[in-house]
Design a protein around this motif. Sequence first.
Motif, mmCIF file in Angstrom:
data_model
loop_
_atom_site.group_PDB
_atom_site.id
_atom_site.type_symbol
_atom_site.label_atom_id
_atom_site.label_comp_id
_atom_site.label_asym_id
_atom_site.label_seq_id
_atom_site.Cartn_x
_atom_site.Cartn_y
_atom_site.Cartn_z
ATOM 1 N N ILE A 1 -67.362 -121.557 21.142
ATOM 2 C CA ILE A 1 -66.211 -120.752 20.728
ATOM 3 C C ILE A 1 -66.655 -119.626 19.801
ATOM 4 O O ILE A 1 -66.229 -118.477 19.953
ATOM 5 C CB ILE A 1 -65.144 -121.640 20.058
ATOM 6 C CG1 ILE A 1 -64.379 -122.420 21.139
ATOM 7 C CG2 ILE A 1 -64.171 -120.818 19.210
ATOM 8 C CD1 ILE A 1 -63.351 -123.380 20.608
ATOM 9 N N ARG A 2 -67.528 -119.932 18.868
ATOM 10 C CA ARG A 2 -68.056 -118.894 17.972
ATOM 11 C C ARG A 2 -69.024 -117.971 18.702
ATOM 12 O O ARG A 2 -68.988 -116.747 18.551
ATOM 13 C CB ARG A 2 -68.744 -119.556 16.779
ATOM 14 C CG ARG A 2 -69.283 -118.580 15.736
ATOM 15 C CD ARG A 2 -68.162 -117.908 14.973
ATOM 16 N NE ARG A 2 -68.683 -116.910 14.033
ATOM 17 C CZ ARG A 2 -67.925 -116.228 13.190
ATOM 18 N NH1 ARG A 2 -66.614 -116.430 13.159
ATOM 19 N NH2 ARG A 2 -68.454 -115.342 12.371
ATOM 20 N N GLN A 3 -69.909 -118.565 19.532
ATOM 21 C CA GLN A 3 -70.943 -117.780 20.202
ATOM 22 C C GLN A 3 -70.349 -116.794 21.204
ATOM 23 O O GLN A 3 -70.789 -115.643 21.296
ATOM 24 C CB GLN A 3 -71.929 -118.721 20.910
ATOM 25 C CG GLN A 3 -73.098 -118.021 21.586
ATOM 26 C CD GLN A 3 -74.040 -117.359 20.602
ATOM 27 O OE1 GLN A 3 -73.912 -117.529 19.395
ATOM 28 N NE2 GLN A 3 -74.990 -116.596 21.110
ATOM 29 N N PHE A 4 -69.353 -117.223 21.963
ATOM 30 C CA PHE A 4 -68.781 -116.354 22.988
ATOM 31 C C PHE A 4 -67.924 -115.239 22.397
ATOM 32 O O PHE A 4 -67.673 -114.236 23.060
ATOM 33 C CB PHE A 4 -67.976 -117.176 23.993
ATOM 34 C CG PHE A 4 -68.840 -117.967 24.956
ATOM 35 C CD1 PHE A 4 -70.207 -117.815 24.988
ATOM 36 C CD2 PHE A 4 -68.262 -118.882 25.826
ATOM 37 C CE1 PHE A 4 -71.010 -118.544 25.866
ATOM 38 C CE2 PHE A 4 -69.043 -119.618 26.715
ATOM 39 C CZ PHE A 4 -70.419 -119.445 26.722
ATOM 40 N N GLY B 1 -58.153 -116.200 19.899
ATOM 41 C CA GLY B 1 -57.222 -116.754 20.879
ATOM 42 C C GLY B 1 -57.851 -116.887 22.242
ATOM 43 O O GLY B 1 -57.701 -117.903 22.925
ATOM 44 N N GLN B 2 -58.602 -115.853 22.665
ATOM 45 C CA GLN B 2 -59.277 -115.907 23.966
ATOM 46 C C GLN B 2 -60.356 -116.985 23.973
ATOM 47 O O GLN B 2 -60.501 -117.724 24.957
ATOM 48 C CB GLN B 2 -59.894 -114.543 24.277
ATOM 49 C CG GLN B 2 -58.886 -113.456 24.581
ATOM 50 C CD GLN B 2 -59.518 -112.084 24.662
ATOM 51 O OE1 GLN B 2 -60.449 -111.763 23.912
ATOM 52 N NE2 GLN B 2 -59.022 -111.256 25.574
ATOM 53 N N ALA B 3 -61.119 -117.092 22.883
ATOM 54 C CA ALA B 3 -62.171 -118.101 22.812
ATOM 55 C C ALA B 3 -61.592 -119.512 22.883
ATOM 56 O O ALA B 3 -62.243 -120.443 23.368
ATOM 57 C CB ALA B 3 -62.979 -117.932 21.522
ATOM 58 N N GLY B 4 -60.342 -119.678 22.428
ATOM 59 C CA GLY B 4 -59.694 -120.975 22.503
ATOM 60 C C GLY B 4 -59.530 -121.486 23.921
ATOM 61 O O GLY B 4 -59.388 -122.699 24.150
#
Length: 430
Positions: A43-46, A55-58
């Motif tokens: 989630i952090r890396q992307f 929100g998108q990473a979620g």
Amino acid sequence: MDHERRIEEKPVLLERKYLLPFILVTTLFFSWALAAQLNDILIRQFQKALELSRGQAGFIQTAFYFGYFFGAIPAGMVMRRFGYKNGILVGLALYCGGALMFYPAAEVRAFGVFLAALYIIAFGLAFLETAANPYVSVMGDARTGPSRLNIAQSFYGVGAFVGPFLGSIFIFSGIEYTPAEIAALTPVELETWRIAEARTVQQPYLWLAGCVATIAALIFFSKFPRITEAGGDSAEDKNARMSDLFHHKHLILAAVTQFFYVGTQVSIWSFFIDFTKDMSPDTTEKAAGKLLAYGFIALMFGRFSGGFLMQRIAPNRLLLTYAIISILLLTVAITGSGWDAIWSLWLTTLFMSIMWPTIFALGIRNLGPLTKLGSSLMIMVIVGGAIFPPLMGYAADATNIQVALLVPMIGFLVVCHFALWGWRAGEKRV
């Protein structure tokens, strides 16, 4: 005389004949924890590699936990027909295949391909969880089921620690740019950086695929005893119907509780690194990732100790106590600042430790031939982990990360309700 009778009737935690299967099945708890908690690193890396908002990473968790949702019923059907062991092998094959997909996904740097890989991994994990949780629960006396499952689930903490710890070392590059520094990069420099960040996931997931293949080989060549009591592989088990589950109100309430609890758990872990960075901007991603990893040592300790505490304290009472403590800690994280808020959020992992296995064990208790289907339902509701993280992510984008913690607070309140009343509501003994 009465005292001697009570000693004689004390249930055995684990019979000798189940020792080897118990050890092998316990490795599955480690393996799916590894995959699940690597998502917190992704989630952090992307956000960097693929230029995503919180929100998108979620949606990383959305793809992952929808894999659980859609995999649970096929998993239950496979195990009703072919047994626990074959269901486990199918799950491990899917897990391995999804992990291998990370290599080409990083080459094309397409978020959709990563999401597809995560979906396949989780579809396989649904088979593993649908098999392992009830298999451990019914591997002996039903009275020691919650205790036995908490002990097995303590190894989830090992995998959960290893995932973000190694991920913070091998996935986080250590190159962190501020928004101003990113704006100062040329288009070529920015693209080169993002490509390099995307490729950091390739080697860890190749190693993960190799480990999963090794576990599959060990299980394939091992003998698993067939369990016919309490919902094993009997003919009656194969004739059970999904609609019969709705006659067990405690199971339905356990499923609802698990939906909210998993959403809470996944949301907190998904954005812990972001929370730490916001509360303490000088803390590096690697340091925040390792701090998250150490939280899973607390999870392991909580589950292992919880398994023994439940031999003296009723599981629902311990569940209620831990839920209340978690609410208080989350309140401090929402209203506090700096490291006081960070440590309060970190400590929730210790007190969340017993929640998943205890809700699961109380939910499938006394289901008899419906045990496997009940387990499938409990795995399906893991889809809560698909819903809550994007909601929390978009809430953080719209307000701030502390306000967004009100989203997972809901789950702890639902757990309190279940621990007080829902665990025995309309319970039908068979």
